[in-house]
Design a protein around this motif. Structure first.
Motif, PDB file in Angstrom:
ATOM      1  N   ALA A 114       0.814  -1.202   0.000  1.00 44.91           N
ATOM      2  CA  ALA A 114       0.000   0.000   0.000  1.00 44.91           C
ATOM      3  C   ALA A 114       0.856   1.263   0.000  1.00 44.91           C
ATOM      4  O   ALA A 114       0.433   2.297  -0.487  1.00 44.91           O
ATOM      5  CB  ALA A 114      -0.921  -0.018   1.214  1.00 44.91           C
ATOM      6  N   GLY A 115       2.056   1.207   0.547  1.00 46.89           N
ATOM      7  CA  GLY A 115       2.901   2.399   0.639  1.00 46.89           C
ATOM      8  C   GLY A 115       2.318   3.386   1.631  1.00 46.89           C
ATOM      9  O   GLY A 115       1.514   3.028   2.486  1.00 46.89           O
ATOM     10  N   LYS A 116       2.706   4.630   1.530  1.00 46.28           N
ATOM     11  CA  LYS A 116       2.182   5.653   2.433  1.00 46.28           C
ATOM     12  C   LYS A 116       0.742   5.996   2.029  1.00 46.28           C
ATOM     13  O   LYS A 116       0.411   5.949   0.842  1.00 46.28           O
ATOM     14  CB  LYS A 116       3.054   6.906   2.368  1.00 46.28           C
ATOM     15  N   PRO A 117      -0.113   6.350   3.011  1.00 45.33           N
ATOM     16  CA  PRO A 117      -1.502   6.707   2.673  1.00 45.33           C
ATOM     17  C   PRO A 117      -1.534   7.862   1.680  1.00 45.33           C
ATOM     18  O   PRO A 117      -0.802   8.830   1.830  1.00 45.33           O
ATOM     19  CB  PRO A 117      -2.098   7.131   4.013  1.00 45.33           C
ATOM     20  N   LYS A 118      -2.365   7.734   0.679  1.00 49.22           N
ATOM     21  CA  LYS A 118      -2.444   8.755  -0.358  1.00 49.22           C
ATOM     22  C   LYS A 118      -3.844   9.346  -0.416  1.00 49.22           C
ATOM     23  O   LYS A 118      -4.815   8.693  -0.058  1.00 49.22           O
ATOM     24  CB  LYS A 118      -2.095   8.145  -1.721  1.00 49.22           C
ATOM     25  N   GLN A 119      -3.909  10.574  -0.890  1.00 41.63           N
ATOM     26  CA  GLN A 119      -5.192  11.239  -1.076  1.00 41.63           C
ATOM     27  C   GLN A 119      -6.020  10.445  -2.079  1.00 41.63           C
ATOM     28  O   GLN A 119      -5.515  10.046  -3.126  1.00 41.63           O
ATOM     29  CB  GLN A 119      -4.936  12.651  -1.608  1.00 41.63           C
ATOM     30  N   GLY A 120      -7.263  10.170  -1.766  1.00 41.14           N
ATOM     31  CA  GLY A 120      -8.144   9.456  -2.680  1.00 41.14           C
ATOM     32  C   GLY A 120      -7.776   7.989  -2.855  1.00 41.14           C
ATOM     33  O   GLY A 120      -7.991   7.404  -3.905  1.00 41.14           O
ATOM     34  N   GLU A 121      -7.201   7.394  -1.808  1.00 42.76           N
ATOM     35  CA  GLU A 121      -6.794   5.985  -1.868  1.00 42.76           C
ATOM     36  C   GLU A 121      -8.023   5.078  -1.961  1.00 42.76           C
ATOM     37  O   GLU A 121      -9.049   5.360  -1.354  1.00 42.76           O
ATOM     38  CB  GLU A 121      -6.002   5.681  -0.594  1.00 42.76           C
ATOM     39  N   SER A 122      -7.903   3.999  -2.702  1.00 41.09           N
ATOM     40  CA  SER A 122      -9.043   3.100  -2.878  1.00 41.09           C
ATOM     41  C   SER A 122      -9.357   2.355  -1.578  1.00 41.09           C
ATOM     42  O   SER A 122      -8.481   2.154  -0.730  1.00 41.09           O
ATOM     43  CB  SER A 122      -8.743   2.078  -3.973  1.00 41.09           C
ATOM     44  N   ALA A 123     -10.590   1.954  -1.454  1.00 43.76           N
ATOM     45  CA  ALA A 123     -11.032   1.223  -0.261  1.00 43.76           C
ATOM     46  C   ALA A 123     -10.277  -0.097  -0.145  1.00 43.76           C
ATOM     47  O   ALA A 123      -9.955  -0.560   0.960  1.00 43.76           O
ATOM     48  CB  ALA A 123     -12.526   0.971  -0.333  1.00 43.76           C
ATOM     49  N   ARG A 124      -9.957  -0.690  -1.286  1.00 47.58           N
ATOM     50  CA  ARG A 124      -9.223  -1.961  -1.298  1.00 47.58           C
ATOM     51  C   ARG A 124      -7.830  -1.805  -0.680  1.00 47.58           C
ATOM     52  O   ARG A 124      -7.392  -2.636   0.103  1.00 47.58           O
ATOM     53  CB  ARG A 124      -9.117  -2.465  -2.736  1.00 47.58           C
ATOM     54  N   ARG A 163      -3.959  -2.330   3.883  1.00 45.73           N
ATOM     55  CA  ARG A 163      -3.080  -1.759   4.905  1.00 45.73           C
ATOM     56  C   ARG A 163      -3.550  -2.146   6.306  1.00 45.73           C
ATOM     57  O   ARG A 163      -2.777  -2.564   7.156  1.00 45.73           O
ATOM     58  CB  ARG A 163      -3.033  -0.240   4.773  1.00 45.73           C
ATOM     59  N   ARG A 164      -4.856  -2.007   6.539  1.00 41.73           N
ATOM     60  CA  ARG A 164      -5.435  -2.345   7.847  1.00 41.73           C
ATOM     61  C   ARG A 164      -5.192  -3.807   8.196  1.00 41.73           C
ATOM     62  O   ARG A 164      -4.822  -4.147   9.321  1.00 41.73           O
ATOM     63  CB  ARG A 164      -6.933  -2.058   7.847  1.00 41.73           C
ATOM     64  N   SER A 165      -5.365  -4.701   7.219  1.00 44.06           N
ATOM     65  CA  SER A 165      -5.179  -6.134   7.431  1.00 44.06           C
ATOM     66  C   SER A 165      -3.737  -6.460   7.793  1.00 44.06           C
ATOM     67  O   SER A 165      -3.474  -7.236   8.701  1.00 44.06           O
ATOM     68  CB  SER A 165      -5.563  -6.926   6.186  1.00 44.06           C
ATOM     69  N   PHE A 166      -2.783  -5.848   7.071  1.00 44.36           N
ATOM     70  CA  PHE A 166      -1.369  -6.090   7.363  1.00 44.36           C
ATOM     71  C   PHE A 166      -1.039  -5.669   8.789  1.00 44.36           C
ATOM     72  O   PHE A 166      -0.434  -6.406   9.549  1.00 44.36           O
ATOM     73  CB  PHE A 166      -0.466  -5.328   6.383  1.00 44.36           C
ATOM     74  N   LYS A 167      -1.464  -4.456   9.161  1.00 52.63           N
ATOM     75  CA  LYS A 167      -1.143  -3.933  10.491  1.00 52.63           C
ATOM     76  C   LYS A 167      -1.800  -4.771  11.588  1.00 52.63           C
ATOM     77  O   LYS A 167      -1.199  -5.002  12.633  1.00 52.63           O
ATOM     78  CB  LYS A 167      -1.541  -2.470  10.593  1.00 52.63           C
ATOM     79  N   ALA A 168      -3.008  -5.255  11.353  1.00 50.64           N
ATOM     80  CA  ALA A 168      -3.694  -6.093  12.345  1.00 50.64           C
ATOM     81  C   ALA A 168      -3.027  -7.462  12.464  1.00 50.64           C
ATOM     82  O   ALA A 168      -2.805  -7.973  13.560  1.00 50.64           O
ATOM     83  CB  ALA A 168      -5.159  -6.259  11.968  1.00 50.64           C
ATOM     84  N   ARG A 169      -2.664  -8.036  11.332  1.00 49.06           N
ATOM     85  CA  ARG A 169      -2.065  -9.365  11.303  1.00 49.06           C
ATOM     86  C   ARG A 169      -0.692  -9.391  11.963  1.00 49.06           C
ATOM     87  O   ARG A 169      -0.316 -10.365  12.591  1.00 49.06           O
ATOM     88  CB  ARG A 169      -1.962  -9.806   9.836  1.00 49.06           C
ATOM     89  N   HIS A 170       0.070  -8.303  11.842  1.00 55.60           N
ATOM     90  CA  HIS A 170       1.438  -8.274  12.347  1.00 55.60           C
ATOM     91  C   HIS A 170       1.615  -7.394  13.584  1.00 55.60           C
ATOM     92  O   HIS A 170       2.748  -7.119  13.984  1.00 55.60           O
ATOM     93  CB  HIS A 170       2.386  -7.804  11.239  1.00 55.60           C
ATOM     94  N   ARG A 171       0.512  -6.975  14.186  1.00 53.63           N
ATOM     95  CA  ARG A 171       0.567  -6.021  15.307  1.00 53.63           C
ATOM     96  C   ARG A 171       1.538  -6.437  16.411  1.00 53.63           C
ATOM     97  O   ARG A 171       2.347  -5.651  16.873  1.00 53.63           O
ATOM     98  CB  ARG A 171      -0.830  -5.813  15.885  1.00 53.63           C
ATOM     99  N   ARG A 172       1.474  -7.700  16.827  1.00 57.03           N
ATOM    100  CA  ARG A 172       2.342  -8.171  17.918  1.00 57.03           C
ATOM    101  C   ARG A 172       3.817  -8.064  17.562  1.00 57.03           C
ATOM    102  O   ARG A 172       4.641  -7.657  18.369  1.00 57.03           O
ATOM    103  CB  ARG A 172       2.024  -9.619  18.270  1.00 57.03           C
ATOM    104  N   ALA A 182      11.638  -7.721  11.893  1.00 58.45           N
ATOM    105  CA  ALA A 182      11.400  -7.419  10.486  1.00 58.45           C
ATOM    106  C   ALA A 182      10.026  -6.772  10.296  1.00 58.45           C
ATOM    107  O   ALA A 182       9.858  -5.905   9.430  1.00 58.45           O
ATOM    108  CB  ALA A 182      11.510  -8.688   9.654  1.00 58.45           C
ATOM    109  N   ALA A 183       9.045  -7.174  11.087  1.00 56.08           N
ATOM    110  CA  ALA A 183       7.694  -6.619  10.964  1.00 56.08           C
ATOM    111  C   ALA A 183       7.682  -5.113  11.243  1.00 56.08           C
ATOM    112  O   ALA A 183       6.983  -4.355  10.577  1.00 56.08           O
ATOM    113  CB  ALA A 183       6.741  -7.338  11.913  1.00 56.08           C
ATOM    114  N   TYR A 184       8.474  -4.682  12.216  1.00 58.51           N
ATOM    115  CA  TYR A 184       8.579  -3.255  12.552  1.00 58.51           C
ATOM    116  C   TYR A 184       9.048  -2.468  11.325  1.00 58.51           C
ATOM    117  O   TYR A 184       8.467  -1.460  10.947  1.00 58.51           O
ATOM    118  CB  TYR A 184       9.551  -3.060  13.714  1.00 58.51           C
ATOM    119  N   TRP A 185      10.118  -2.962  10.692  1.00 58.57           N
ATOM    120  CA  TRP A 185      10.694  -2.255   9.549  1.00 58.57           C
ATOM    121  C   TRP A 185       9.780  -2.323   8.327  1.00 58.57           C
ATOM    122  O   TRP A 185       9.662  -1.351   7.580  1.00 58.57           O
ATOM    123  CB  TRP A 185      12.085  -2.802   9.233  1.00 58.57           C
ATOM    124  N   SER A 186       9.133  -3.458   8.114  1.00 56.86           N
ATOM    125  CA  SER A 186       8.212  -3.589   7.004  1.00 56.86           C
ATOM    126  C   SER A 186       7.052  -2.606   7.164  1.00 56.86           C
ATOM    127  O   SER A 186       6.654  -1.946   6.205  1.00 56.86           O
ATOM    128  CB  SER A 186       7.695  -5.013   6.925  1.00 56.86           C
TER     129      SER A 186
END
Length: 94
Positions: free
Chosen positions: A52-62, A67-76, A85-89
């Motif tokens: 997803a990269g950095k959040p962009k103006q007018g970013e698609s819902a997909r 992005r939300r899924s990645f952050k939730a899956r790797h939160r710990r 590696a998860a921190y840096w990713s």
């Protein structure tokens, strides 16, 4: 304290400074992480993946959901800090 020889060998600018590795077969980035007197070479990120990269103006819902899924899956693992590696990713790719 002497400089780590890995800085020169991998042509890194310094500690905790990520670098792209386009020639690596599986990982897209590397960083020589340093925290509390410990140093560790970390390779992270899937080579060729569309993140997803950095959040962009007018970013698609997909992409927002991705992005939300990645952050939730790797939160710990992200919470473990600079030595994971998860921190840096999360910091570089998401």
């Amino acid at each position: 304290m002497a400089k780590d020889p890995r800085l020169k060998r991998f042509n890194l600018k310094g500690y905790n400074k990520p670098k792209r590795t386009p020639g690596h077969k599986s990982k897209s980035h590397m960083v020589l992480a340093r925290s509390g007197g410990k140093t560790k070479l970390i390779r992270f990120g899937q080579q060729g993946s569309k993140t997803a990269g950095k959040p962009k103006q007018g970013e698609s819902a997909r992409m927002k959901a991705k992005r939300r899924s990645f952050k939730a899956r790797h939160r710990r693992n992200i919470r473990r800090g600079k030595m994971s590696a998860a921190y840096w990713s999360n910091k570089v790719k998401w």
